[in-house]
Design an enzyme around this catalytic site. Sequence first.
Site, PDB file in Angstrom:
ATOM      1  CD  GLU A 342      -3.403   0.126   1.803  1.00  0.00           C
ATOM      2  OE1 GLU A 342      -4.407   0.806   1.796  1.00  0.00           O
ATOM      3  OE2 GLU A 342      -3.268  -0.877   2.534  1.00  0.00           O
ATOM      4  CD  GLU A 608      -4.228  -0.759   9.258  1.00  0.00           C
ATOM      5  OE1 GLU A 608      -3.428  -1.704   9.175  1.00  0.00           O
ATOM      6  OE2 GLU A 608      -4.901  -0.357   8.301  1.00  0.00           O
TER       7      GLU A 608
HETATM    8  C1  BGC Z   1      -5.268   2.296   4.818  1.00  0.00           C
HETATM    9  C2  BGC Z   1      -5.834   3.292   5.782  1.00  0.00           C
HETATM   10  C3  BGC Z   1      -6.836   4.079   5.022  1.00  0.00           C
HETATM   11  C4  BGC Z   1      -7.938   3.119   4.736  1.00  0.00           C
HETATM   12  C5  BGC Z   1      -9.161   3.692   4.133  1.00  0.00           C
HETATM   13  C6  BGC Z   1      -6.356   1.363   4.467  1.00  0.00           C
HETATM   14  O1  BGC Z   1      -5.985   0.358   3.621  1.00  0.00           O
HETATM   15  O2  BGC Z   1      -4.134   1.661   5.299  1.00  0.00           O
HETATM   16  O3  BGC Z   1      -4.973   3.893   6.600  1.00  0.00           O
HETATM   17  O4  BGC Z   1      -7.206   5.300   5.518  1.00  0.00           O
HETATM   18  O5  BGC Z   1      -7.476   2.011   3.993  1.00  0.00           O
HETATM   19  O6  BGC Z   1     -10.081   2.777   3.943  1.00  0.00           O
END
Ligand code: BGC
Length: 724
Positions: A342, A608
């Site tokens: 990501e 997270e």
């Molecule tokens: C990210 C997040 C993001 C989110 C939104 C994730 O995959 O890591 O930090 O804001 O998706 O849906």
Amino acid sequence: MIKQAKWIANSRPLEHICPVFRKDFNCEKAIKQCTMYITAMGVYRAELNGLPVSRHILAPGWTVFEKRLQYQTYDITSLVKKSNRLEVLVGQGWYRGRLPGPVEKNKNKYKEPAGLLCEIEIVYTDGTVSHIRTDESWQYSESAVRFSDIYDGETYNSDFSEYEFCPVELLEDIDKSNLIPQEGPMVSEQEIIYPLNSFVTPKGEWVIDFGQEITGYIEVSFNGKKGETLKVSHGEVLDKDGNFYNENYRSAKAEITYICKEGYQTYKPLLTFFGFRYIRVDKSPDGLTADNFKAIVIHSDMERTGYIETSNPKVNKLFQNIIWGQKGNFVDIPTDCPQRDERLGWTCDAQVFARTASYNFDVEKFFEKWLGDLAADQSEQGEIPSFSPNVLFHKKGYKEWCSASAWGDAACICPWQMYLTYGNVKTLEKQFNSMKGWVDFLTSQVNDRKLLDGLGRYGDWVALDAQPGAYKGATRIDLITLAFYYYSTEILIKSGRILGKEIAKYEQLLYSIKDRFKKEFKDYKTQTECVLAIYFGLCDNISDTGNLLNDMIAENGYRLKTGFVGTPYLLHALSMSGHTDTAYKLLLQEEFPSWLYSVNQGATTVWEHWDSRDENGDFWSPDMNSFNHYAYGSVADWIYGVAAGIETVEAYPGFARVRIAPQPNNKLEWLKAVIKTRNGEVSSKWQYTAEGIRYEITTPCSAEIVIEGKAYKVEKGQYVFYSS
Ligand code: BGC
């Protein structure tokens, strides 16, 4: 100038092998000044006569390439000789690498070969000037970098010797109108960390622990034999049995394969980076030990400006983790996380952390560049993508990656915060159209129920009141949308006033959004609903809503349930409604879920999920479980702004005037915060002593100091107060 150079590329496909471009040139006369202008489709490393032309790594960085491709300018006067060899290695980087998402879904958006554009300007002491520009006279060859990708890592054959330089191909029809000078700070190597520990896991694997989750890469130096291989995998955590774990990197391979030459050698990856604390040495040349390894920390150049220290070592550790979270995720753009497939500029993550970020480090230029991309990514209708640069935005079938409330609002919240912290009206000037576009876009959506709900697509992301295993919390999505619509409109109005724009229509709009919000939401059902209503000034009675929030938290054993949307304002909302004591309870809570829970679990960055690792040591699903996600680190701005009480006065942004209103609490013996503002250093310390609470405050400018509700108007200086 650089526009007169020609885009060059390798003339035959090299698959994953990185080309190296070469140009030999002579300088017959005495040189006064030599400057290089350079960029690439990919990431490049340039060496003149065997020496790097700059500290800059991963250049030209990541921008909305179709519209903005940065070129760099380097002073190379000290490197030029009479006869010179310039070599530029070009990797896939963000331009051509597989971004984002699982391999099988990913179709590379940028199909071009590894393009290079370069100009060297040589000014001689006799006043004459000559130029070396990329053109048909340049050559290229395969290089020792056999594979390189941002997510997957690097393969380097140090024994590679079959260099065969051939003529380059000219990429004649490439439009150069997207070229812009470097806007942000450069990414460079910042710190070196030697291993903390090295051990064999229960599974029998050799793991090295660097003791800190970082973003960067390893460097290894050793005496090797030709043909031996070193293979390294990266991971953030060990599993509960003490084994190496990196399933949470998803499809990102994050591996290094290094093929040795004979003799002493040093290697570090050249064109990629990793987020990691641990490495697993999967294959090793004979005789290697942990002493042969070190870890190199990289991030964008940012001057450290903010410091927090308290009598509680766990809070101090949390703050260190927040700092590391920022270092690890401010790598050219503000990323959500630095390790899995990501590493994107997720807009909500950036907006919730922007205030904390701007106190911890000087990030004005960093945000200026990223906000330029955000605006460049904005559609004609004003939509702001959920992440920027948005590599998927224009693709069919990826509509779900588009605008979302609390995400797109980064367009208003981030520039406003940079203006408040650094006091630069230009930030607002530059971003005003983008802000206005976003608010106008929301206006075009919110009267249609379906569109309104669509905007709430991520809800209160990863909140604990979500259904088991789900990501979206229980907070109503239309409440989130209307609350952020209100907040962004308010920011737009304030910015418009400062810039002297016509804003009457938005004042009317603001009034009507509040009215609608109050009609539609008469009661609040979740912690985040209360938080948004209080913080954005949308509730009828702040004290009643504050009591409700306080009760919800108390009933939950003084534990939070908020996600990305509510957490950044949670402690603020409590303080604003007279519940600072509860805010401290949450800050100091050690039971799950809390900030200090992760500290007790050995975190070295911010996670997270509140339960990225649960009390049994089990992980949240590997689908979405980063151990370096700075969003919840936004709690630091409450410590700076409320616990220590340091705030800029909105009418005098950039800390031209300061308000210092500390709110001590006896759950801590003392607390100190320092912010090195553009206007000088502000510091606020309070301590419980036998004589009462002692405050030590330093202000570099006129300030209002508020101690226990009593206001003092003071000039630049150092002050001591006591209260009982
Ligand atoms: C990210 C997040 C993001 C989110 C939104 C994730 O995959 O890591 O930090 O804001 O998706 O849906």
